[in-house]
Design a protein around this motif. Structure first.
Motif, PDB file in Angstrom:
ATOM      1  N   PHE A  50     -47.258  26.009 -79.314  1.00 38.03           N
ATOM      2  CA  PHE A  50     -46.234  25.015 -78.983  1.00 38.03           C
ATOM      3  C   PHE A  50     -45.034  25.118 -79.931  1.00 38.03           C
ATOM      4  N   ILE A  51     -45.273  25.417 -81.194  1.00 36.35           N
ATOM      5  CA  ILE A  51     -44.160  25.606 -82.137  1.00 36.35           C
ATOM      6  C   ILE A  51     -43.304  26.802 -81.711  1.00 36.35           C
ATOM      7  N   VAL A  52     -43.955  27.909 -81.324  1.00 35.16           N
ATOM      8  CA  VAL A  52     -43.201  29.083 -80.850  1.00 35.16           C
ATOM      9  C   VAL A  52     -42.383  28.695 -79.622  1.00 35.16           C
ATOM     10  N   PHE A  53     -43.005  27.995 -78.680  1.00 33.70           N
ATOM     11  CA  PHE A  53     -42.300  27.542 -77.482  1.00 33.70           C
ATOM     12  C   PHE A  53     -41.071  26.714 -77.859  1.00 33.70           C
ATOM     13  N   LEU A  54     -41.251  25.747 -78.762  1.00 42.00           N
ATOM     14  CA  LEU A  54     -40.135  24.874 -79.157  1.00 42.00           C
ATOM     15  C   LEU A  54     -39.034  25.646 -79.885  1.00 42.00           C
TER      16      LEU A  54
END
Length: 189
Positions: free
Chosen positions: A67-71
């Motif tokens: 999710f951090i990579v996505f954000l």
């Protein structure tokens, strides 16, 4: 290297002595560095902390990292660094596919242990899928994937001492890999 049962047990006990933080951080880091072996991290966690706690630690780290990579891609993906990805025909097609089908596309992709989830995180970040929908897809897909790995590897020693169980697991993993490749080919069409 010595891979005796005693040596493996010592490694697991040493790993366990650091507490759950490395077990959480390693799967999180794998989202940024996909060449790291998520499979090995999950196996280490379930053998150090037990099936359920090891699964939860691994799942939490993998979901958080993805999710951090996505954000990050969502925030900075429009800038020059990632614009070359958007010009790529396959990336563009996959972004369109995710935009049209959302969760239904992402969930099965994220369930397979051999799917390159780093690519999915980046492409989803560049697409128009909502953050909430992507988080739900990651949470559900990683649950299936990481629990499968956890269940398979929660007793490494039985894999060493029971070759029949090892053979069944190898066949199941090969089938999951083949199914993932077939799904990937379908999505490319």
């Amino acid at each position: 290297m010595n891979f005796s049962t005693d040596q493996i047990m010592k490694w697991i006990q040493h790993y366990e002595s650091f507490g759950p933080l490395p077990g959480f951080l390693l799967p999180l880091l794998e989202a940024f560095l996909p060449f790291l072996p998520l499979f090995a991290f999950v196996l280490a966690n379930v053998n150090a902390f037990g099936l359920w706690l090891g699964f939860l630690i691994s799942w939490g780290g993998a979901v958080t990292g993805s999710f951090i990579v996505f954000l990050l891609v969502r925030r900075f993906g429009q800038q020059r660094i990632l614009t070359f990805l958007k010009r790529n025909k396959q990336v563009s097609q996959m972004m369109d596919w995710i935009d049209r089908h959302g969760f239904a596309t992402l969930f099965p992709l994220l369930c397979f242990p051999f799917t390159p989830s780093a690519i999915i995180n980046v492409v989803a970040g560049l697409s128009h899928i909502s953050a909430a929908q992507y988080l739900f897809a990651i949470m559900a897909g990683k649950t299936v994937m990481i629990f499968t790995i956890s269940y398979v590897g929660h007793d490494v020693f039985s894999l060493i001492h029971q070759p029949g169980k090892t053979a069944v697991i190898i066949v199941v993993m090969a089938l999951l890999w083949a199914a993932g490749k077939q799904l990937e080919k379908r999505l490319q069409k």
